[in-house]
Design a protein around this motif. Structure first.
Motif, mmCIF file in Angstrom:
data_model
loop_
_atom_site.group_PDB
_atom_site.id
_atom_site.type_symbol
_atom_site.label_atom_id
_atom_site.label_comp_id
_atom_site.label_asym_id
_atom_site.label_seq_id
_atom_site.Cartn_x
_atom_site.Cartn_y
_atom_site.Cartn_z
ATOM 1 N N CYS A 137 0.855 -1.194 0.000
ATOM 2 C CA CYS A 137 0.000 0.000 0.000
ATOM 3 C C CYS A 137 0.890 1.243 0.000
ATOM 4 N N PRO A 138 0.736 2.130 -0.994
ATOM 5 C CA PRO A 138 1.641 3.289 -1.070
ATOM 6 C C PRO A 138 1.256 4.434 -0.141
ATOM 7 N N LEU A 139 0.129 4.346 0.532
ATOM 8 C CA LEU A 139 -0.328 5.454 1.366
ATOM 9 C C LEU A 139 0.471 5.499 2.666
ATOM 10 N N MET A 140 0.658 6.699 3.161
ATOM 11 C CA MET A 140 1.355 6.937 4.418
ATOM 12 C C MET A 140 0.382 7.605 5.391
ATOM 13 N N VAL A 141 0.474 7.236 6.631
ATOM 14 C CA VAL A 141 -0.401 7.768 7.678
ATOM 15 C C VAL A 141 0.427 8.691 8.567
ATOM 16 N N ARG A 142 -0.119 9.853 8.785
ATOM 17 C CA ARG A 142 0.589 10.848 9.595
ATOM 18 C C ARG A 142 0.168 10.701 11.050
ATOM 19 N N ILE A 143 1.134 10.610 11.928
ATOM 20 C CA ILE A 143 0.908 10.527 13.369
ATOM 21 C C ILE A 143 1.560 11.753 13.998
ATOM 22 N N SER A 144 0.759 12.535 14.707
ATOM 23 C CA SER A 144 1.270 13.779 15.281
ATOM 24 C C SER A 144 0.733 13.938 16.688
ATOM 25 N N CYS A 145 1.332 14.854 17.416
ATOM 26 C CA CYS A 145 0.862 15.177 18.751
ATOM 27 C C CYS A 145 -0.344 16.104 18.647
ATOM 28 N N SER A 146 -0.840 16.561 19.780
ATOM 29 C CA SER A 146 -2.039 17.392 19.780
ATOM 30 C C SER A 146 -1.794 18.751 19.143
ATOM 31 N N CYS A 147 -0.640 19.331 19.398
ATOM 32 C CA CYS A 147 -0.364 20.647 18.823
ATOM 33 C C CYS A 147 0.089 20.572 17.374
ATOM 34 N N GLY A 148 0.515 19.408 16.914
ATOM 35 C CA GLY A 148 0.905 19.233 15.523
ATOM 36 C C GLY A 148 2.339 19.593 15.211
ATOM 37 N N ASN A 149 3.124 20.015 16.197
ATOM 38 C CA ASN A 149 4.516 20.380 15.918
ATOM 39 C C ASN A 149 5.396 19.145 15.752
ATOM 40 N N LYS A 194 4.055 3.946 18.390
ATOM 41 C CA LYS A 194 3.976 4.761 19.587
ATOM 42 C C LYS A 194 3.815 6.214 19.189
ATOM 43 N N PRO A 195 2.997 6.965 19.886
ATOM 44 C CA PRO A 195 2.825 8.376 19.512
ATOM 45 C C PRO A 195 4.097 9.163 19.782
ATOM 46 N N PRO A 196 4.320 10.203 19.017
ATOM 47 C CA PRO A 196 5.529 11.022 19.224
ATOM 48 C C PRO A 196 5.446 11.784 20.546
ATOM 49 N N LYS A 197 6.586 11.964 21.148
ATOM 50 C CA LYS A 197 6.659 12.686 22.414
ATOM 51 C C LYS A 197 6.991 14.146 22.138
ATOM 52 N N CYS A 198 6.116 15.001 22.610
ATOM 53 C CA CYS A 198 6.306 16.442 22.439
ATOM 54 C C CYS A 198 6.591 17.044 23.819
ATOM 55 N N HIS A 199 7.622 17.903 23.894
ATOM 56 C CA HIS A 199 8.040 18.490 25.165
ATOM 57 C C HIS A 199 7.384 19.836 25.445
ATOM 58 N N LYS A 200 6.490 20.276 24.572
ATOM 59 C CA LYS A 200 5.826 21.546 24.793
ATOM 60 C C LYS A 200 4.604 21.345 25.690
ATOM 61 N N PRO A 201 4.200 22.376 26.448
ATOM 62 C CA PRO A 201 3.005 22.232 27.299
ATOM 63 C C PRO A 201 1.747 22.159 26.452
ATOM 64 N N CYS A 202 0.761 21.448 26.981
ATOM 65 C CA CYS A 202 -0.503 21.278 26.261
ATOM 66 C C CYS A 202 -1.266 22.598 26.279
ATOM 67 N N PRO A 203 -1.709 23.094 25.125
ATOM 68 C CA PRO A 203 -2.404 24.397 25.093
ATOM 69 C C PRO A 203 -3.882 24.293 25.424
ATOM 70 N N VAL A 204 -4.410 23.099 25.613
ATOM 71 C CA VAL A 204 -5.841 22.929 25.853
ATOM 72 C C VAL A 204 -6.122 23.061 27.345
ATOM 73 N N ALA A 205 -7.061 23.922 27.718
ATOM 74 C CA ALA A 205 -7.417 24.142 29.130
ATOM 75 C C ALA A 205 -8.444 23.101 29.564
ATOM 76 N N PRO A 206 -8.368 22.588 30.804
ATOM 77 C CA PRO A 206 -9.361 21.604 31.286
ATOM 78 C C PRO A 206 -10.731 22.249 31.453
#
Length: 870
Positions: free
Chosen positions: A446-458, A472-484
């Motif tokens: 299958c030639p398709l590629m699937v993009r796996i990103s963190c919540s912020c997309g960086n 495994k999901p990528p590890k991002c060291h930036k703080p999460c911008p979403v407020a609870p």
């Protein structure tokens, strides 16, 4: 891995301009925080490639591809497209160096190349008798489909740059990399080499600074070597192909567009003049030339052309149309005579010649010679005209190249076309189906590629389709911008950028119920939804809490435990129950409440009683037991009613009582009969007729009226009885009581004397009676001798019967053996006759089918001759 990824920009920035200072400062600052440096590494590359013209999109895509390779390799997301397994740092690999730069297991790509070349060789040998040359066989890259020759099949494990064989495993170096400078020649053969460390994917654009001119050559500027071709954004001004006008477009790459300036131009013969674009100024009109040739007798029959028309084609040596007779010195305007012989020119079929006489003009197009032609598949022959192709109706059953579908083409010549069906087999990724035509061997990955990103997309990387669930999901060291969104937002600690939705709050809920208790579950307030991107299936983790609530749902009912009693308020039946379950419960005891009948108690399990004012609850059972009270007056019949309060109704059951003599039956109501006294019952039961009972000492009936008890004076019967002598010759009539007295005086009980012997022997026999008595004695003596003789005769007859039976059995056995032999012979003969009949019918049936096929073909040819196609 980070160090190997961080070293390439140092080599890159050594030959760059002022960007080097910014890169080094950002790099040193990032090393102090130890973050992911992939964005800062390619910042200068991406900024230069994005700031240029749109023609540098390929460079930008190459940079993104390198960054994606490094990110996925660092996160362990590299997967082989062939086996869809994760590529470990110690696995031997091979990467495509032509277009896609995809990475595969070495064993997988070797197996893929072997299967592809073997399949190609089998196809070539099936189409041609000669085996193909192995050096000419090719195999394609599973992803980009770039073809490689069979000798180019990888045999050894090399690093990305191809300098080191079997690169050692180093935890501080990118996996499958030698850790040295790449050194591969850059694109466009600029003469420079890649200064990055050994890396996957394509090499970026050359960072050297060189002087180069724009596309139109008017402006010269110092630019990076990989991006040296640029546009000055001015007018091109190059002379176009027409030589009269210049290009008016903006400075551009490649050749200029054709000149679109309109003008009035003449055709090649000069007869017509039209307004056309400059790039189409040379054209030809639709008329003929019609110029006089040099002979002065003929005109030029060519179309519109430029230059001289040439000499007259009818001058010089001339021959008849068939070319057998040559004439010299004839004028060009004199028509040549026909020679009269056979034309004999080769027809269009290439086998026969024209049978007509020498003639002007072309020969017949279709050869009419009758020849015996086989059809294309060679299974049928027939005499047809030479120009006509012969095809039969048989369908080719040979499998096509795919090996799955039959050819099914009518009258196939053996060279079956490729299969036109869609493969439609499920690919290894289990998400898509193969869209290629039906083929042999394994399908392309299958030639398709699937993009796996963190919540912020960086932070993101791409993986092959089908392997996304195991990554495994990528590890991002930036703080999460979403407020609870829950009520504990001020108390929640900030968390890093993550993959998918935000984790739920870990604090206790603390909401107060109406009963006064507090919710002790984990916080189940609303959770911010994940971004609408590809998300992995979360892995289930065992929590430390006994129960969990769904995020965003209200508090569940109060789970506190309290003591509650049952419906019937039975002592000792209380239970510990959850506080939210406010309803009462039934215990295992019986209800025990008295029923409306007043005689029994409710046997239902403990239940809620139904009160008149409320609709809830359940009433006690209805007593369906039979009434078991004693009736007054007493009788053996039970009460027909169900259990009821009060006295039972009078018994109206009908009872049967026979009269005293037994001649008739009386029917009374139970209540009426039981109310009578014993004397009244005896009177009521009498039938008022004569007694029908038999007297005990004689055969006569009782002469009294129906009465209870034994019959009175049974020995004083006054009926007349016939009395006989011993031989029953003499007879007289006596009274029954006298006969009874005679029997008693003779010592016999009258009760034991049978009816036919009653009164016999009381009269003395006469003289006639004695002779009748002697005769039977002599007859009895003779009867005793005859049975012995009859027994002897029976024994003799029995012996003869046994012998006859044995003889008959022997004869039957002999006859049965003969019958068995005859029966077996008949069956064998019948099987032979049936087999011969089946063989004859199959033979004549096959001949009939062949004859029918020939007859249908002849009929078809007749129809085509009568009604030819238009």
């Amino acid at each position: 891995m980070l160090s190997s990824a961080a070293q390439p920009p140092q080599h890159l920035s050594s030959d760059s301009d002022s960007d080097s200072d910014a890169d080094s400062s950002s790099l040193s600052h990032s090393h102090q925080r130890h973050p992911d440096l992939s964005s800062s590494i390619f910042q200068s590359y991406l900024s230069h490639s994005s700031s240029r013209s749109t023609g540098d999109d390929h460079h930008h895509q190459d940079l993104i591809k390198i960054q994606s390779f490094l990110t996925s390799s660092r996160a362990g997301g590299l997967s082989c497209l062939i086996c869809l397994e994760r590529i470990k740092p110690t696995d031997p690999t091979w990467s495509c160096s032509s277009r896609c730069f995809a990475i595969f297991h070495l064993l997988c790509i070797q197996s893929w190349a072997h299967q592809s070349t073997t399949l190609a060789a089998s196809r070539a040998s099936a189409r041609a008798a000669v085996a193909p040359d192995e050096s000419s066989l090719v195999w394609a890259c599973p992803k980009c489909r770039v073809e490689y020759l069979k000798p180019q099949t990888p045999k050894n494990y090399y690093c990305f740059c191809g300098k080191v064989e079997d690169p050692p495993r180093d935890p501080w170096v990118l996996p499958h990399s030698c850790g040295e400078i790449c050194g591969r020649s850059l694109k466009y053969d600029c003469g420079h080499f890649c200064l990055l460390l050994c890396h996957p994917g394509p090499c970026p654009a050359c960072p050297k600074l060189v002087k180069n001119k724009c596309f139109c050559g008017k402006l010269e500027d110092v630019r990076r070597c990989g991006l040296k071709e640029f546009s000055c954004k001015g007018v091109c001004g190059k002379v176009l192909e027409c030589g009269a006008h210049r290009c008016g477009e903006i400075c551009h790459d490649e050749s200029c567009q054709p000149c679109r300036v309109k003008g009035s131009f003449q055709c090649q013969c000069g007869k017509e003049e039209m307004v056309r674009e400059c790039c189409e100024r040379e054209f030809r009109c639709n008329g003929e030339c019609k110029k006089m040739l040099s002979c002065g007798r003929h005109v030029c029959e060519k179309g519109c052309h430029e230059g001289e028309c040439g000499d007259c084609p009818f001058q010089g040596k001339r021959s008849c149309p068939c070319g057998k007779r040559v004439y010299e010195g004839m004028a060009c305007d004199v028509s040549l005579p026909l020679c009269g012989s056979t034309c004999n020119k080769l027809l269009s079929c290439g086998f026969h010649r024209c049978p007509e006489r020498c003639h002007h003009g072309p020969c017949v197009e279709n050869c009419r010679m009758i020849v015996t032609k086989p059809c294309r598949c060679g299974s049928f022959k027939k005499q047809v005209p030479c120009y006509q192709e012969l095809t039969c109706e048989r369908k080719c059953q040979k499998l096509r190249d795919c090996g799955r579908h039959a050819c099914k083409r009518r009258c196939c010549d053996g060279d079956c076309p490729p299969c036109s069906e869609i493969c439609d087999r499920k690919l290894r990724c289990r998400n898509h189906k193969c869209p290629a035509p039906c083929h042999r061997g394994a399908c392309a990955p299958c030639p398709l590629m699937v993009r796996i990103s963190c919540s912020c997309g960086n932070t993101h990387f791409e993986v092959p389709c089908g392997t996304e669930t195991e990554q495994k999901p990528p590890k991002c060291h930036k703080p999460c911008p979403v407020a609870p969104l829950c009520r504990h937002a001020p108390q929640c600690k900030p968390h890093r950028c993550h993959y998918g939705a935000c984790p739920p709050c870990r604090l206790n809920c603390g909401e107060r119920y109406s009963c006064g208790h507090e919710c002790q579950l984990r916080c189940h307030g609303p959770v911010p939804p994940p971004r609408p991107e590809f998300t992995l299936k979360p892995k289930k983790k065992k929590g430390n809490y006994l129960s969990e609530a769904t995020p965003g749902s209200p508090c569940p009912p109060c789970p506190e435990v309290v003591l509650r009693s049952c419906f019937g308020r039975h002592i000792g039946a209380e239970r510990m129950m959850v506080c939210s379950n406010s309803a009462e419960f039934p215990c295992d005891n019986l209800c025990g409440n008295p029923l409306p009948c007043g005689n029994h108690y409710c046997t239902y399990v403990c239940h809620l009683l139904k009160v008149h004012s409320s609709k809830t609850g359940e009433s006690c059972e209805v007593c369906n037991l039979p009434c078991d009270k004693d009736r007054d007056p007493k009788c053996p019949h039970p009460c027909p009613m169900r259990c009821h309060p009060g006295e039972c109704p009078p018994c109206k059951t009908l009872i049967k009582r026979s009269c005293h003599c037994g001649s008739m039956v009386h029917v009374f109501e139970c209540k009426y009969y039981n109310c009578l006294s014993e004397k009244e019952q005896m009177v009521v039961r009498s039938c008022k007729g004569p007694c029908h009972r038999k007297l005990p000492n004689c055969t006569h009936l009782c002469p009294e009226t129906c009465h209870p008890g034994p019959c009175p004076s049974p020995d004083k019967c006054s009926k007349k009885v016939t009395v006989r002598c011993g031989c029953q010759t003499l007879k007289k009539e006596w009274l029954c009581k006298d006969v009874q007295a005679a029997h008693i005086s003779g010592g016999c009980d009258p009760k034991e004397i049978p009816k036919n012997q009653f009164g016999v022997g009381h009269l003395p026999c006469g003289s006639d009676c004695k002779s009748k008595v002697k005769a039977p004695d002599s007859e009895l003596h003779l009867r005793q001798v005859k049975p012995q003789e009859e027994q002897e005769s029976d024994k003799a007859s029995n012996v003869s019967k046994r012998r006859r039976r044995r003889q008959r059995v022997h004869e039957e056995e002999n006859a049965s053996r003969l019958q068995r032999i005859v029966g077996v012979a008949r069956r064998i003969l019948l099987v032979l006759i049936v087999a011969a009949a089946v063989a004859v019918s199959a033979y004549f049936g096959y001949k009939g089918l062949i004859w029918l096929s020939d007859w249908m073909n002849q009929l078809e040819t007749r129809q085509t001759r009568r009604y030819p196609r238009i």
